[in-house]
Design an enzyme around this catalytic site. Structure first.
Site, PDB file in Angstrom:
ATOM      1  N   HIS A  23       0.984  -1.338  -0.013  1.00  0.00           N
ATOM      2  CA  HIS A  23       0.037  -0.093   0.102  1.00  0.00           C
ATOM      3  C   HIS A  23       0.843   1.147  -0.133  1.00  0.00           C
ATOM      4  CE1 HIS A  23      -3.867  -2.001   1.721  1.00  0.00           C
ATOM      5  NE2 HIS A  23      -3.646  -2.311   0.417  1.00  0.00           N
ATOM      6  N   HIS A  79     -11.618 -10.115  -5.554  1.00  0.00           N
ATOM      7  CA  HIS A  79     -11.377  -8.975  -5.055  1.00  0.00           C
ATOM      8  C   HIS A  79     -10.558  -8.308  -5.901  1.00  0.00           C
ATOM      9  CE1 HIS A  79      -9.912  -5.551  -2.439  1.00  0.00           C
ATOM     10  NE2 HIS A  79      -9.109  -5.989  -1.985  1.00  0.00           N
ATOM     11  N   GLU A  81      -8.497  -5.553  -6.222  1.00  0.00           N
ATOM     12  CA  GLU A  81      -7.312  -4.577  -5.745  1.00  0.00           C
ATOM     13  C   GLU A  81      -6.191  -5.078  -6.587  1.00  0.00           C
ATOM     14  OE1 GLU A  81      -6.668  -4.052  -1.748  1.00  0.00           O
ATOM     15  OE2 GLU A  81      -5.149  -2.350  -1.945  1.00  0.00           O
ATOM     16  N   ASP A  83      -3.386  -6.023  -6.338  1.00  0.00           N
ATOM     17  CA  ASP A  83      -2.390  -7.021  -5.946  1.00  0.00           C
ATOM     18  C   ASP A  83      -2.888  -8.306  -6.148  1.00  0.00           C
ATOM     19  OD1 ASP A  83      -3.976  -6.255  -3.997  1.00  0.00           O
ATOM     20  OD2 ASP A  83      -2.776  -7.310  -2.389  1.00  0.00           O
ATOM     21  N   HIS A 148     -11.734  -5.778   2.856  1.00  0.00           N
ATOM     22  CA  HIS A 148     -11.744  -4.286   3.204  1.00  0.00           C
ATOM     23  C   HIS A 148     -12.246  -3.668   1.933  1.00  0.00           C
ATOM     24  CE1 HIS A 148      -7.589  -3.627   1.578  1.00  0.00           C
ATOM     25  NE2 HIS A 148      -7.886  -4.661   1.108  1.00  0.00           N
ATOM     26  N   ASP A 167      -8.266 -11.820   1.083  1.00  0.00           N
ATOM     27  CA  ASP A 167      -7.403 -11.094   2.108  1.00  0.00           C
ATOM     28  C   ASP A 167      -7.707 -11.469   3.483  1.00  0.00           C
ATOM     29  OD1 ASP A 167      -5.983  -9.068   0.489  1.00  0.00           O
ATOM     30  OD2 ASP A 167      -7.590  -7.629   0.297  1.00  0.00           O
ATOM     31  N   TYR A 195      -1.202  -7.715   9.869  1.00  0.00           N
ATOM     32  CA  TYR A 195      -1.678  -7.342   8.768  1.00  0.00           C
ATOM     33  C   TYR A 195      -3.142  -7.011   9.312  1.00  0.00           C
ATOM     34  CZ  TYR A 195      -3.965  -9.197   4.443  1.00  0.00           C
ATOM     35  OH  TYR A 195      -4.816  -9.285   3.089  1.00  0.00           O
ATOM     36  N   HIS A 228      -2.745 -14.037   0.602  1.00  0.00           N
ATOM     37  CA  HIS A 228      -1.197 -13.511   1.001  1.00  0.00           C
ATOM     38  C   HIS A 228      -0.937 -14.605   1.992  1.00  0.00           C
ATOM     39  CE1 HIS A 228      -1.707  -9.774  -1.038  1.00  0.00           C
ATOM     40  NE2 HIS A 228      -2.491  -9.509  -0.197  1.00  0.00           N
TER      41      HIS A 228
HETATM   42 FE1  FEO Z   1      -7.146  -5.722  -0.661  1.00  0.00          FE
HETATM   43 FE2  FEO Z   1      -4.574  -8.236  -0.794  1.00  0.00          FE
HETATM   44  O1  FEO Z   1      -5.401  -6.663  -1.351  1.00  0.00           O
END
Ligand code: FEO
Length: 396
Positions: A23, A79, A81, A83, A148, A167, A195, A228
């Site tokens: 981020h 998701h 995002e 990543d 999130h 996530d 995290y 992750h």
């Molecule tokens: Fe909300 Fe791992 O991105």
């Protein structure tokens, strides 16, 4: 071949050992991270999530080797995002079947369209409880709105008792293996907590409710495979229990004293307050924020019961480091905590009062009047600071 994590379910991700920030520079990632994409090779072959866009070439090359891009029947985007969804554009433009369905939440459709400026993709919006039969398995989608992002969801593989949780339950860490058993336990739970504190803590109330709703479904879970870090399979309930604990105004009872200063006077006040806490047997740490890893500090504050925040007064205010930290305390919605303010000054001395006000605005219960000491503390003032530490300990 990618790693098989359950019958006909494969990890097809990327290990990013070199990652040191996430981020932007908001979150430090001392142990690197991984971007976990999964493949379900049932009668239908399903790709669940992609990877961070800098790794698109390697990701596509791996998919070409197994199962072959043209053999993929559908894509699930839990998701978008970047990543996780970053490689989607190149995949759609270069190899996947034309018209391949993309299963994602309704907000996901909107965000994917905005990111990739593609209206013509075959979106299949899904909501909690919707299913997709893949052969032996059935995928069930569970929305996790604002955990999130608005589009966040999980995919449960019915028949394999496997939850692809995106996530949630993730950690920024690489190991030479793939599973919780491959990681040092203390590092693993430390990274999982960091995290949670750094990314998910603003959504604790939603997380608690969502987990309770998901548990009420009584789905058997043998494997939790996040997007992750390592996959939980030793006893996956452990991390669910931790999330419930963390989401319920968690504290370990400790105190963090954090400060910034021009010379050594504010540091000396911090040391004296710490002696008072120590006299009462309270676990504590002192952090000079100028030298601190702020994402570690946020994790410490997330765990603490008390935060005692200090700054010398400079230009009629507090240090910008402390102002930034207090804003993070507010935005991370840290609850069920007590606080206090202190600092040295030369002639105006606004900082301690401003800190106390910022703590109160953040929902922290402020104990006592701010400690203000002119220039440098003398022996009597230091004794007062020790006594304040003892009173603070009693108030915890
Ligand atoms: Fe909300 Fe791992 O991105």
């Amino acid at each position: 071949m990618p790693e098989q994590i359950a019958k006909n379910i494969y990890w097809n991700g990327i290990k990013d050992w070199a990652l040191r920030y996430f981020h932007g520079r908001e979150l430090s990632t001392r142990h690197g991270s991984t971007y976990n994409s999964y493949l379900i090779t049932d009668e239908k072959t399903i790709l669940v999530d992609t990877v961070y866009y800098p790794f698109t070439d390697a990701f596509i090359k791996n998919l070409e080797a197994f199962p072959g891009l043209s053999n993929i029947d559908a894509v699930v985007i839990n998701h978008i995002e970047p990543d996780h969804g970053g490689a989607l554009g190149r995949l759609m433009d270069g190899g996947l079947r034309p018209g391949i369905p993309i299963y994602c939440s309704k907000p996901g459709v909107d965000i994917i369209k905005k990111y990739f400026q593609k209206d013509g993709w075959n979106f299949q919006p899904v909501a909690t409880g919707d299913t997709l039969k893949t052969g032996e398995y059935e995928l069930m989608f569970v929305e996790m709105r604002m955990i999130h992002w608005p589009d966040s969801m999980m995919t449960y593989v019915r028949g394999a008792n496997t939850l692809l949780s995106n996530d949630a339950f993730g950690q920024h860490m690489c190991t030479s293996g793939f599973y919780d058993g491959d990681a040092d336990e203390s590092e693993l739970f430390g990274e999982a907590l960091k995290y949670y504190a750094g990314i998910l803590s603003p959504f604790s109330k939603l997380i608690e409710r969502s987990i309770e709703e998901a548990l009420a479904l009584k789905l058997p879970i043998d494997v939790i495979a996040p997007s992750h870090g390592v996959i939980w399979r030793k006893d996956p309930v452990r991390i669910i229990d931790k999330y419930l604990e963390w989401s319920r105004d968690y504290t370990d009872g400790s105190v963090v004293i954090v400060y910034d200063c021009l010379y050594e006077a504010t540091a000396a006040i911090a040391g004296a307050i710490a002696r008072g806490l120590g006299n009462k047997g309270v676990k504590h740490k002192i952090v000079n924020i100028a030298d601190a890893d702020v994402s570690d500090l946020i994790a410490d504050l997330f765990c603490a019961k008390g935060m005692i925040v200090g700054s010398s007064t400079i230009n009629n205010t507090m240090f910008r480091t402390i102002a930034g930290l207090l804003d993070s305390v507010r935005t991370h919605k840290l609850k069920n905590k007590v606080g206090a303010a202190f600092g040295s000054y030369g002639w105006s001395g606004e900082a301690p009062k401003m800190i106390a006000e910022a703590l109160a605005r953040a929902g922290i219960d402020v104990i006592g009047d701010p400690i203000r000491i002119r220039f440098a503390p003398d022996a009597g003032e230091l004794a007062e600071c020790v006594a304040f530490g003892e009173r603070f300990a009693d108030a915890l």
